[in-house]
Design an enzyme around this catalytic site. Structure first.
Site, PDB file in Angstrom:
ATOM      1  CE  LYS A  71       0.864   1.557   4.344  1.00 35.61           C
ATOM      2  NZ  LYS A  71       1.623   2.718   4.634  1.00 35.61           N
TER       3      LYS A  71
ATOM      4  N   PRO B  90       9.645  -3.978  -0.208  1.00 36.10           N
ATOM      5  CG  PRO B  90      10.331  -1.886  -0.967  1.00 36.10           C
ATOM      6  CD  PRO B  90       9.261  -2.908  -1.137  1.00 36.10           C
TER       7      PRO B  90
ATOM      8  N   GLY C 170       9.826  -0.410   4.781  1.00 34.00           N
ATOM      9  CA  GLY C 170       9.859   0.670   3.788  1.00 34.00           C
ATOM     10  C   GLY C 170       8.641   1.572   3.808  1.00 34.00           C
ATOM     11  N   GLY C 171       7.725   1.361   4.761  1.00 30.72           N
ATOM     12  CA  GLY C 171       6.521   2.189   4.799  1.00 30.72           C
ATOM     13  C   GLY C 171       5.504   1.782   3.747  1.00 30.72           C
ATOM     14  CG  MET C 172       6.056   0.837   0.310  1.00 32.29           C
ATOM     15  SD  MET C 172       6.892   0.393  -1.223  1.00 32.29           S
ATOM     16  CE  MET C 172       5.507   0.308  -2.366  1.00 32.29           C
ATOM     17  CB  ALA C 173       1.513  -1.986   4.589  1.00 31.57           C
ATOM     18  N   GLY C 174       4.531  -4.083   4.117  1.00 26.34           N
ATOM     19  CA  GLY C 174       4.883  -5.441   3.687  1.00 26.34           C
ATOM     20  C   GLY C 174       4.447  -6.512   4.677  1.00 26.34           C
ATOM     21  N   GLY C 175       4.706  -6.291   5.949  1.00 26.93           N
ATOM     22  CA  GLY C 175       4.303  -7.273   6.969  1.00 26.93           C
ATOM     23  C   GLY C 175       2.787  -7.354   7.066  1.00 26.93           C
ATOM     24  CB  SER C 176       0.176  -4.713   7.170  1.00 30.51           C
ATOM     25  OG  SER C 176       0.724  -4.023   8.265  1.00 30.51           O
TER      26      SER C 176
ATOM     27  CG  ASP D 276      -0.800   0.025   7.703  1.00 29.68           C
ATOM     28  OD1 ASP D 276      -1.473   1.024   8.008  1.00 29.68           O
ATOM     29  OD2 ASP D 276       0.444   0.025   7.588  1.00 29.68           O
TER      30      ASP D 276
HETATM   31  P1  ATP Z   1       4.188  -0.080   7.742  1.00 30.33           P
HETATM   32  O1  ATP Z   1       4.122   0.566   6.388  1.00 30.33           O
HETATM   33  O2  ATP Z   1       2.976  -0.951   8.038  1.00 30.33           O
HETATM   34  O3  ATP Z   1       4.579   0.834   8.837  1.00 30.33           O
HETATM   35  P2  ATP Z   1       6.710  -1.160   6.912  1.00 30.33           P
HETATM   36  O4  ATP Z   1       6.416  -1.439   5.478  1.00 30.33           O
HETATM   37  O5  ATP Z   1       7.472   0.070   7.227  1.00 30.33           O
HETATM   38  O6  ATP Z   1       5.342  -1.188   7.704  1.00 30.33           O
HETATM   39  P3  ATP Z   1       7.331  -3.908   7.243  1.00 30.33           P
HETATM   40  O7  ATP Z   1       8.043  -4.283   6.008  1.00 30.33           O
HETATM   41  O8  ATP Z   1       5.907  -4.303   7.366  1.00 30.33           O
HETATM   42  O9  ATP Z   1       7.473  -2.352   7.519  1.00 30.33           O
HETATM   43  O10 ATP Z   1       8.182  -4.512   8.440  1.00 30.33           O
HETATM   44  C1  ATP Z   1       8.371  -3.889   9.677  1.00 30.33           C
HETATM   45  C2  ATP Z   1       8.962  -4.940  10.603  1.00 30.33           C
HETATM   46  O11 ATP Z   1       7.985  -5.968  10.815  1.00 30.33           O
HETATM   47  C3  ATP Z   1      10.159  -5.640  10.029  1.00 30.33           C
HETATM   48  O12 ATP Z   1      11.355  -5.004  10.373  1.00 30.33           O
HETATM   49  C4  ATP Z   1      10.077  -7.029  10.605  1.00 30.33           C
HETATM   50  O13 ATP Z   1      10.828  -7.127  11.796  1.00 30.33           O
HETATM   51  C5  ATP Z   1       8.622  -7.220  11.015  1.00 30.33           C
HETATM   52  N1  ATP Z   1       7.880  -8.243  10.228  1.00 30.33           N
HETATM   53  C6  ATP Z   1       7.056  -9.171  10.729  1.00 30.33           C
HETATM   54  N2  ATP Z   1       6.521  -9.926   9.778  1.00 30.33           N
HETATM   55  C7  ATP Z   1       6.990  -9.487   8.607  1.00 30.33           C
HETATM   56  C8  ATP Z   1       6.778  -9.879   7.250  1.00 30.33           C
HETATM   57  N3  ATP Z   1       5.967 -10.908   6.921  1.00 30.33           N
HETATM   58  N4  ATP Z   1       7.406  -9.170   6.298  1.00 30.33           N
HETATM   59  C9  ATP Z   1       8.204  -8.124   6.627  1.00 30.33           C
HETATM   60  N5  ATP Z   1       8.454  -7.728   7.892  1.00 30.33           N
HETATM   61  C10 ATP Z   1       7.842  -8.391   8.892  1.00 30.33           C
END
Ligand code: ATP
Length: 303
Positions: free
Chosen positions: A11, A98, A101-107, A140
């Site tokens: 996202k 990434p 990266g602020g693109m909600a990869g984990g979410s 998210d």
């Molecule tokens: P958001 O945009 O929701 O703030 P983000 O994109 O900045 O998140 P993510 O890539 O979601 O960050 O990862 C943040 C942290 O979540 C990672 O450093 C990791 O420790 C943890 N994490 C848990 N599960 C996952 C996953 N499936 N993929 C990536 N990171 C994960």
């Protein structure tokens, strides 16, 4: 069914207005999310035992937890508890988004896991219950289920679709090193410290641009309250934004809590030109192009 493959789109926040910290410790938000076709994939496969395990593809970046801290594992555990079953599952994640990266990869991996396990375990969980479970997992995650373009309120977990026309062409500037969402919010509190009585709001200008399918108007309406704190923590982001403007981006902002930068292009050809120019300028470690809006987490294959 033996296995279910789900695509998990990233996202971006076209607008992110941040209010004061609430009594529960979360910031109040008003945001317009858009799902873009930079996608992880989550495959959920049957297993005989009760274990929930996760594997990552060999190219997955470091920093993604391989155990219970992985949000996908937490999603499978939560759905299983909700359904009062004891099945295990093997979750195989192919990471493209990434990390940090602020693109909600984990979410989005969590949202995809809810969809995959719901199908694998033949639960047919009602959509509103899946959305409630998603909200428990993270602010998210409900949007990652919904996809498209949506308004997010509350702490971002209350989502409703937004009327949009057209397809938007994005270019992302990726940094090798992630930025902690928690630290960016702490910096926001230090720099801004908003009045609790003022509710965060997204501009009518942005909504109007989305209805009009006008990328130039949308580019001028992009807004992120977390941009200044992210740039305070990572000053080179400001230089990269300026360079992208010189390279001809219609507009650009920090994506979510950063450090990914998102730039809007007029069309596909412009996006490819902009990506090439940014790549050559070496202001970001990597450059990706994508379109949005795309659907949320959805099944793309099963057997
Ligand atoms: P958001 O945009 O929701 O703030 P983000 O994109 O900045 O998140 P993510 O890539 O979601 O960050 O990862 C943040 C942290 O979540 C990672 O450093 C990791 O420790 C943890 N994490 C848990 N599960 C996952 C996953 N499936 N993929 C990536 N990171 C994960």
């Amino acid at each position: 069914m033996q296995s279910v493959l789900v695509s998990a789109p990233a996202k971006v926040n076209l607008a992110l207005a941040v209010g004061a910290v609430r009594a529960d410790g979360f910031h109040s938000l008003s945001t317009v999310y858009q799902a873009v076709d930079v996608c992880d994939e989550v495959r959920a496969s049957r297993t005989h035992g009760p274990e929930i395990t996760v594997t990552l593809d060999s190219a997955a970046p470091t920093g993604v937890p391989r155990g219970r801290d992985n949000l996908a594992v937490r999603a499978a555990e939560l759905l299983r508890r909700h359904a009062r079953i004891s099945e295990g599952v093997v979750l195989a994640i192919r990471k493209v988004i990434p990390v940090g990266g602020g693109m909600a990869g984990g979410s989005t991996d969590a949202a995809a896991t809810l969809v995959a396990c719901d199908a694998l375990w033949e639960l047919r969980t009602p959509r509103n219950e899946l959305l409630a479970l998603a909200a428990e997992l993270g602010s998210d995650v409900p949007f990652c289920l919904l996809g498209g373009t949506a308004l997010g309120t509350g702490r971002g977990e209350l989502v409703s679709p937004v009327l949009t026309r057209g397809t938007y062409h994005w270019v992302f500037g990726i940094s090798d090193e992630g930025l902690s969402t928690r630290k960016v919010y702490a910096e926001f509190d230090r720099l801004v410290d908003p009045e609790p009585s003022v509710a965060p709001a997204v501009s009518d200008r942005l909504m109007g641009a989305l209805v009009a399918a006008d990328p130039v108007r949308l580019a001028h309406a992009l807004h992120n309250d977390l941009q200044a704190p992210a740039m305070a923590l990572r000053p080179e982001l400001g230089r990269s934004l300026a360079m992208a403007a010189e390279c001809g981006a219609l507009g650009g902002i920090v994506s979510g809590s950063g450090p990914t930068l998102m730039f809007l292009a007029a069309d596909r050809a412009h996006a490819l030109d902009l990506a090439a120019a940014l790549d050559a300028s070496r202001v970001c470690e990597d450059v990706l192009t994508a379109i949005g809006p795309v659907p949320g987490a959805r099944i793309i294959a099963h057997d």
